[in-house]
Scaffold this active site. Sequence first.
Site, mmCIF file in Angstrom:
data_model
loop_
_atom_site.group_PDB
_atom_site.id
_atom_site.type_symbol
_atom_site.label_atom_id
_atom_site.label_comp_id
_atom_site.label_asym_id
_atom_site.label_seq_id
_atom_site.Cartn_x
_atom_site.Cartn_y
_atom_site.Cartn_z
ATOM 1 C CE LYS A 181 -1.681 1.602 4.056
ATOM 2 N NZ LYS A 181 -1.331 3.027 4.238
ATOM 3 C CG ASN A 182 2.532 2.679 3.549
ATOM 4 O OD1 ASN A 182 1.350 2.957 3.390
ATOM 5 N ND2 ASN A 182 3.096 2.548 4.741
ATOM 6 N NE ARG A 231 -6.519 4.096 6.059
ATOM 7 C CZ ARG A 231 -5.512 4.412 6.851
ATOM 8 N NH1 ARG A 231 -5.651 4.393 8.148
ATOM 9 N NH2 ARG A 231 -4.356 4.774 6.354
ATOM 10 N NE ARG A 282 -0.866 12.040 7.941
ATOM 11 C CZ ARG A 282 -0.544 13.307 8.057
ATOM 12 N NH1 ARG A 282 -1.412 14.153 8.534
ATOM 13 N NH2 ARG A 282 0.647 13.741 7.707
ATOM 14 N NE ARG A 311 0.947 10.140 10.115
ATOM 15 C CZ ARG A 311 0.505 9.067 9.474
ATOM 16 N NH1 ARG A 311 -0.645 8.547 9.766
ATOM 17 N NH2 ARG A 311 1.234 8.530 8.516
ATOM 18 N N PRO A 312 2.168 16.627 11.190
ATOM 19 C CG PRO A 312 3.876 17.968 12.049
ATOM 20 C CD PRO A 312 3.114 16.706 12.311
ATOM 21 C CB VAL A 313 2.328 18.269 5.568
ATOM 22 C CG1 VAL A 313 1.584 16.949 5.594
ATOM 23 C CG2 VAL A 313 1.369 19.448 5.575
ATOM 24 C CG ASP A 314 6.683 20.746 9.747
ATOM 25 O OD1 ASP A 314 6.206 19.585 9.709
ATOM 26 O OD2 ASP A 314 7.643 21.055 10.479
ATOM 27 C CG LEU A 315 9.716 18.220 8.150
ATOM 28 C CD1 LEU A 315 10.337 16.921 8.645
ATOM 29 C CD2 LEU A 315 10.683 19.387 8.400
ATOM 30 C CB CYS A 325 -4.371 10.612 11.631
ATOM 31 S SG CYS A 325 -2.737 9.980 11.959
ATOM 32 C CB ILE A 334 7.954 6.874 14.206
ATOM 33 C CG1 ILE A 334 9.141 5.929 13.997
ATOM 34 C CG2 ILE A 334 7.623 7.661 12.930
ATOM 35 C CD1 ILE A 334 10.394 6.549 13.435
ATOM 36 C CG ASP A 338 3.501 1.478 9.363
ATOM 37 O OD1 ASP A 338 3.128 2.300 10.216
ATOM 38 O OD2 ASP A 338 3.549 1.740 8.139
HETATM 39 C C1 UD1 Z 1 4.556 6.899 6.255
HETATM 40 C C2 UD1 Z 1 3.683 5.672 6.131
HETATM 41 C C3 UD1 Z 1 3.215 5.208 7.496
HETATM 42 C C4 UD1 Z 1 4.412 4.994 8.421
HETATM 43 C C5 UD1 Z 1 5.293 6.241 8.449
HETATM 44 C C6 UD1 Z 1 6.579 6.032 9.235
HETATM 45 C C7 UD1 Z 1 2.656 5.948 3.963
HETATM 46 C C8 UD1 Z 1 1.436 6.224 3.173
HETATM 47 N N1 UD1 Z 1 2.551 6.002 5.287
HETATM 48 O O1 UD1 Z 1 3.759 7.921 6.813
HETATM 49 O O2 UD1 Z 1 2.495 3.976 7.342
HETATM 50 O O3 UD1 Z 1 3.943 4.734 9.732
HETATM 51 O O4 UD1 Z 1 5.673 6.608 7.098
HETATM 52 O O5 UD1 Z 1 7.291 4.957 8.740
HETATM 53 O O6 UD1 Z 1 3.703 5.650 3.409
HETATM 54 N N2 UD1 Z 1 6.580 14.715 10.369
HETATM 55 C C9 UD1 Z 1 6.651 16.072 10.645
HETATM 56 N N3 UD1 Z 1 6.540 16.954 9.607
HETATM 57 C C10 UD1 Z 1 6.378 16.548 8.322
HETATM 58 C C11 UD1 Z 1 6.316 15.166 8.046
HETATM 59 C C12 UD1 Z 1 6.437 14.270 9.089
HETATM 60 O O7 UD1 Z 1 6.801 16.465 11.805
HETATM 61 O O8 UD1 Z 1 6.271 17.403 7.423
HETATM 62 C C13 UD1 Z 1 6.711 13.740 11.474
HETATM 63 C C14 UD1 Z 1 5.465 12.867 11.640
HETATM 64 O O9 UD1 Z 1 4.477 13.481 12.429
HETATM 65 C C15 UD1 Z 1 6.060 11.635 12.282
HETATM 66 C C16 UD1 Z 1 7.449 11.541 11.653
HETATM 67 O O10 UD1 Z 1 7.730 12.830 11.122
HETATM 68 O O11 UD1 Z 1 6.206 11.834 13.669
HETATM 69 C C17 UD1 Z 1 7.563 10.534 10.517
HETATM 70 O O12 UD1 Z 1 6.510 10.771 9.602
HETATM 71 P P1 UD1 Z 1 6.609 10.354 8.062
HETATM 72 O O13 UD1 Z 1 7.808 9.488 7.860
HETATM 73 O O14 UD1 Z 1 6.484 11.581 7.242
HETATM 74 O O15 UD1 Z 1 5.301 9.456 7.910
HETATM 75 P P2 UD1 Z 1 4.252 9.446 6.739
HETATM 76 O O16 UD1 Z 1 4.924 9.679 5.438
HETATM 77 O O17 UD1 Z 1 3.089 10.295 7.102
#
Ligand code: UD1
Length: 428
Positions: A22-23, A406, A97, A126-130, A121, A336, A314
């Site tokens: 899926k991922n 899912r 997401r 789980r922000p997207v700032d990065l 969630c 994480i 996961d």
């Molecule tokens: C992906 C996987 C999810 C897995 C996770 C970690 C998919 C669709 N989902 O989620 O199943 O559990 O990787 O292996 O592939 N973070 C920030 N800012 C950002 C982005 C991330 O602070 O802009 C933080 C997140 O809140 C989290 C950490 O970074 O604490 C890792 O997140 P990330 O690796 O980005 O996870 P996802 O891509 O959302």
Amino acid sequence: MDQIIIRGGRPLEGEIQISGAKNAALPLMAASLLSAEPLILTNLPDLADITSMRHVLESLGTNIQCNGEQGPDSTCTMQSATITETMAPYDLVRKMRASVLVLGPLLAREGHARVSLPGGCAIGTRPVDLHLKAMAQLGAKINLEDGYIEATAPDGGLTGGQIVFPFVTVGGTENALMAATLASGETTISNAAREPEITDLANCLVAMGAKIDGIGSDTLKITGVSSLHGARYAVVPDRIETGSYAVAAAITGGCLKLKGTRLDLIGSVSDILRECGVDIEEDTQQNCLTVSRTNGPIRGVDIITEPYPGFPTDMQAQLMALMATATGASMITESIFENRFMHVPELCRMGANINVHGSSAIVRGVDRLSPAPVMATDLRASVSLVLAALSTQGESVISRVYHLDRGYEHLPEKLAACGAQITRVRNS
Ligand code: UD1
């Protein structure tokens, strides 16, 4: 809402076909936005999240035709000949997401994207700032307004840049990688995620004509090209599904042949499983793993979740279910996500002895878990309850199983084929 009823206590024996990941599939589908030519994906799993991504892409103008087959023979052709819309609305993004993965491709190809902020969630904020900082490093102007990310590339499109992630982000790396393929000049992504799903995306992008060095390492160097072409690409096997069924064999004291998967994808998980007494053999000719518990009881081991190649977050809930039945204690540390122990109270309702202290859980193994009605709270938490229920003598009812839909293709059918007494019932 559907429920799953499990009458446990039987060792599972048989074969399970592992689905495409899926991922990996979600970013690969988003990558189809980068080219006007068709991207043909095979081994795409039949999952609710895949349907959600399909809806997002179709709303942007992608034409998607699937052949209706399941498993390795499934073929979906995705063609974004013209992108008719650069806005991914809240109603679609809130369901999943990973919809935010359309940001990089839209921005790179169309110079504009308006994508709903995905919000938090169950497992954390789980922000997207990065993701946004990475787009800004490629020259995009980013505004947040009315719950939307408004991103605009400069005239002439995105330009290569230096992206340094302060910590590993899977989705952030994927968005940056996709955007950089069409940015002019060179981009370096430092501290990039190294998950197999990133490697899969990078390999598919290369098949589409992208220039990427350092695939599989934490430094990706991308030389932008003016356009990408079509390709045919097979989605990598799902390592989390592989690990989950490996735990099913272990927790029931059974023996499962996991077909269409690879040991290298689950390195840290297989290390831990072997350490606690599980036997795992790989047959590279047949492309399968045989997982069994032949060395007596499961022993408690300590686990810390980390970015790949460390132990995956996961798989944390599934291992916790196994540790709940182990001899001795184990400490499971989640590094994480900040709120990923929601399965703990549910496992405790099944007789597990688990105490959470901050980001660590102390699990003291019990002789046997007991059946109970339990509630799924997120995708991986749900499967940990299924695994726990399979180990008990008696009937457990698991509610809110839409979480499982899912990420686990045909889970009841796959387990039932190996002797599990498992049924899904509609409970309105
Ligand atoms: C992906 C996987 C999810 C897995 C996770 C970690 C998919 C669709 N989902 O989620 O199943 O559990 O990787 O292996 O592939 N973070 C920030 N800012 C950002 C982005 C991330 O602070 O802009 C933080 C997140 O809140 C989290 C950490 O970074 O604490 C890792 O997140 P990330 O690796 O980005 O996870 P996802 O891509 O959302």
